[in-house]
Design an enzyme around this catalytic site. Structure first.
Site, PDB file in Angstrom:
ATOM      1  N   CYS A  66      -1.795   6.518   4.945  1.00 11.68           N
ATOM      2  CA  CYS A  66      -1.514   6.966   6.303  1.00 11.68           C
ATOM      3  C   CYS A  66      -2.068   5.986   7.339  1.00 11.68           C
ATOM      4  CB  CYS A  66      -2.160   8.326   6.546  1.00 11.68           C
ATOM      5  SG  CYS A  66      -1.847   9.501   5.251  1.00 11.68           S
ATOM      6  N   GLY A  98      -6.865  10.980   5.089  1.00 13.53           N
ATOM      7  CA  GLY A  98      -7.932  11.433   4.192  1.00 13.53           C
ATOM      8  C   GLY A  98      -7.579  12.776   3.575  1.00 13.53           C
ATOM      9  N   GLU A 103      -1.128  -9.395 -14.667  1.00 14.56           N
ATOM     10  CA  GLU A 103      -0.783  -9.478 -13.248  1.00 14.56           C
ATOM     11  C   GLU A 103       0.712  -9.755 -13.066  1.00 14.56           C
ATOM     12  OE1 GLU A 103      -2.055  -8.602 -10.626  1.00 14.56           O
ATOM     13  OE2 GLU A 103      -1.148  -9.763  -9.027  1.00 14.56           O
TER      14      GLU A 103
END
Ligand code: M6R
Length: 610
Positions: free
Chosen positions: A2, A100, A483
């Protein structure tokens, strides 16, 4: 994850808020919303989907001198209209944007239901905004403080109350937040990129702090009401660094930036005449630094790509500095009760410096008495503040969700640390000198690989319709195989696995047939011959071999189907070169498939939830 943003001042702020949200699109989101106060009324516009759609919906209909805005990455509840932010309290007066997770939202909800509050979304945020209403008695600052005293969890929040329209409230616990300082106007934001076009003067908030923001001043306090004097800092990057500058995607720009970013990560840190390195972030803290030099054991904790660079760090530190190293996924480290004895040092690696799992691992390590070092890219990030000492990458802002330049800079910094440690312990001047000299040549070598990008693009076209890939490497290049596979799956949604090359015959070999592209990282190093044996094993089963090989290697041309040549370099620095073709291959395959490379589905740039 967010993004939050707020403005109060004397200008119409709709454009600024929309542009500011666009600047944090890279963090990943699935809905967006905005609240505007026009001097009389409040209006909220929010919806699932892209910011451009929100912008269309708003058109010219909104104007106002105060507002808050949000991009949401769903945690509680699907990404629908009701769950999008800003959320409004039952009485319609208080508006909240939140990053959060409120962990005790169920018990808070029950408490509020008993007080006849009604909820219209599945979010924890709606509970918090109503808790603020519950405590509101004429002062929004006090109501926010009282509500936050009841909250367990993490938050970066921005609050607007229509009964006190001249003030915005911001508060932080575990989610990044800063205040932007303007002239007769002020801002709050979760990311400096959102405000940089307006101001480069910011105050970084810390956990447990609240800011009371008006157009003319900002008052900083702790949540228990102690006034704070905070330093105003300058944002450490330029606007041009967060723009695409003619590239189709940020990821491509960042891949091509690597000759410069690698150089920036080494700048001022190489002492060629002494055959060693010096990192100010460590040597300026002699007492803490000596704990690293004398460490009995090192844990490296990280997630994703940073975990892969950590694995390379393990190979480097063990081989050259002879200190035992264990690399842990940060999310596992925290919950498995790791053994931390005196002399244990933890190195946390993170591009963003905000990854929740890595932060939790740092807290756990500190609680158990370990000294914790950070390797971060984002200056002023939470991890850089939570660690005892550390080193910045100086790679500049990384916007593409798929990490590229941060990876090579992490490997550089780990190599610099390794050389420093090794030269204090057992490495000769001669060996140190040889490695630091090669380090200095790396930017040019990377440039050379990038000049070959058209060839990799052609290869990408050939393989863009493959449904599986295998990436194999050994030694320092085993983490590069991981990776390469991660890059491909993140942005092209093609299934890919990375393995140590020899491990292939213990299972994955069953997958190999004439349709399976197998990418071998086969640089000329001490185990090259073993890798060639593994290549022959795949070839014998009709697999398609794509080899990343050294310039001087002509043998490989006879065995592999496709070969990408790279300059030769010492073992320990090899990953910095071998990863570049893999980044390009993943990028060009995803671009060929027409995917949104910078914002792959379901992914967030900085994962601030556990
Ligand atoms: O910001 P961090 O380095 O802590 O992030 C860790 C991972 O979330 C990150 O590397 C992720 O795996 C990337 N999408 C990789 O490209």
């Amino acid at each position: 994850m967010c993004g939050i943003l707020g403005y109060i001042g004397n200008r119409d702020c709709v454009r600024f808020l929309i542009d500011g949200l666009k600047r944090v699109e890279y963090r990943g989101y699935d809905s967006a919303g905005i609240l505007i106060y026009d001097g009389k009324n409040t209006s909220v516009v929010k919806q699932p989907g892209k910011i451009i759609e929100l912008e269309k919906l708003i058109g010219d209909s909104l104007k106002g001198n105060a507002g808050i805005a949000h991009t949401r990455w769903a945690t509680h509840g699907e990404p629908g209209h009701a769950n999008s932010h800003p959320h409004v309290s039952n009485n319609g007066n208080i508006f909240l944007v939140h990053n959060g997770i409120i962990e005790n939202y169920t018990s808070l909800k029950k408490k509020l239901e008993k007080e006849s509050f009604t909820f219209y979304s599945d979010t924890d945020t709606e509970i918090l905004v109503n808790l603020i209403q519950f405590y509101y008695a004429g002062c929004i600052e006090n109501a926010v403080k009282r509500a936050l005293a009841d909250v367990e969890g993490t938050y970066g929040i921005g609050v607007f109350c229509s009964e006190e329209p001249g003030v915005l409230i911001a508060a932080r616990m575990g989610s990044p937040l800063l205040i932007g300082i303007g002239e007769n106007e002020n801002y709050f934001a979760s990311d400096p990129a959102s405000v940089l076009k307006q101001t480069d003067e910011v105050v970084y908030m810390q956990d447990g702090e609240i800011a009371v923001i008006t157009d003319s001043k900002v008052v900083h306090k702790t949540l228990d009401d102690v006034l704070l004097e905070k330093d105003v800092e300058k944002i450490s990057f330029e606007l041009s660094e967060i723009e695409k500058s003619g590239y189709d995607h940020f990821m491509l720009k960042e891949i091509f930036e690597q000759p410069r970013t690698i150089n920036d990560s080494m700048r001022g840190r190489i002492l060629l005449d002494e055959g060693t390195t010096k990192l100010g972030g460590l040597s300026e803290h002699p007492e803490i630094y000596s704990r690293l030099l004398n460490a009995k054991k090192i844990f490296i904790v990280a997630c994703g790509t940073s975990w892969h660079s950590g694995l390379i760090g393990e190979y480097m530190i063990e081989e050259y500095a002879r200190i035992p190293v264990e690399v842990e996924y940060a999310s596992e480290f925290r919950y498995r009760d790791p053994i931390i004895t005196p002399g244990t040092v933890v190195i946390a690696v993170s591009q963003s410096g905000e990854t929740a799992d890595t932060l939790a691992a740092i807290k756990e390590a500190k609680r158990k008495g370990a000294t914790v070092f950070g390797i971060c890219n984002v200056v002023g990030s939470t991890i850089s503040k939570e660690t005892d000492a550390g080193v910045y990458l100086h790679a500049g802002p990384e916007i593409g969700v798929a990490s590229t330049k941060a990876f090579t800079s992490q490997v550089i910094v780990l190599a610099l640390i390794t050389i420093d440690l090794a030269r204090h312990r057992n490495m000769s001047f001669r060996e140190g000198y040889k490695i630091v000299k090669e380090l200095k040549n790396l930017p040019e070598m990377v440039e050379k690989i990038l000049e070959n990008s058209e060839k990799i693009k052609e290869l990408a076209k050939k393989f863009s319709s493959a449904s599986n890939f295998l990436y194999l490497g050994r030694g320092f290049n085993f983490p590069v195989a991981l990776e390469g596979a991660l890059k491909l799956k993140e942005i092209s949604y093609i299934h890919a696995e990375g393995y140590p090359a020899a491990e292939m015959k213990h299972g994955p070999i069953a997958l190999i047939d004439e349709n399976m592209p197998v990418v071998f990282i086969a640089a000329k190093d001490s185990i090259y011959d073993k890798v060639v044996t593994n290549i022959r094993e795949v070839k014998a089963r009709n697999g398609i071999i794509i080899a990343i090989a050294s310039e001087s290697d002509s043998e490989i041309d006879l065995i592999a189907d496709y070969v990408i040549k790279i300059p030769e370099v010492t073992n320990l620095l090899s990953p910095i070169l071998t990863v570049i073709p893999l980044q390009l291959l993943a990028y060009y395959i995803a671009a060929e498939k027409g995917y949104d490379v910078d914002m792959p589905r379901n992914l967030a740039k900085s994962v601030t939830v556990e």
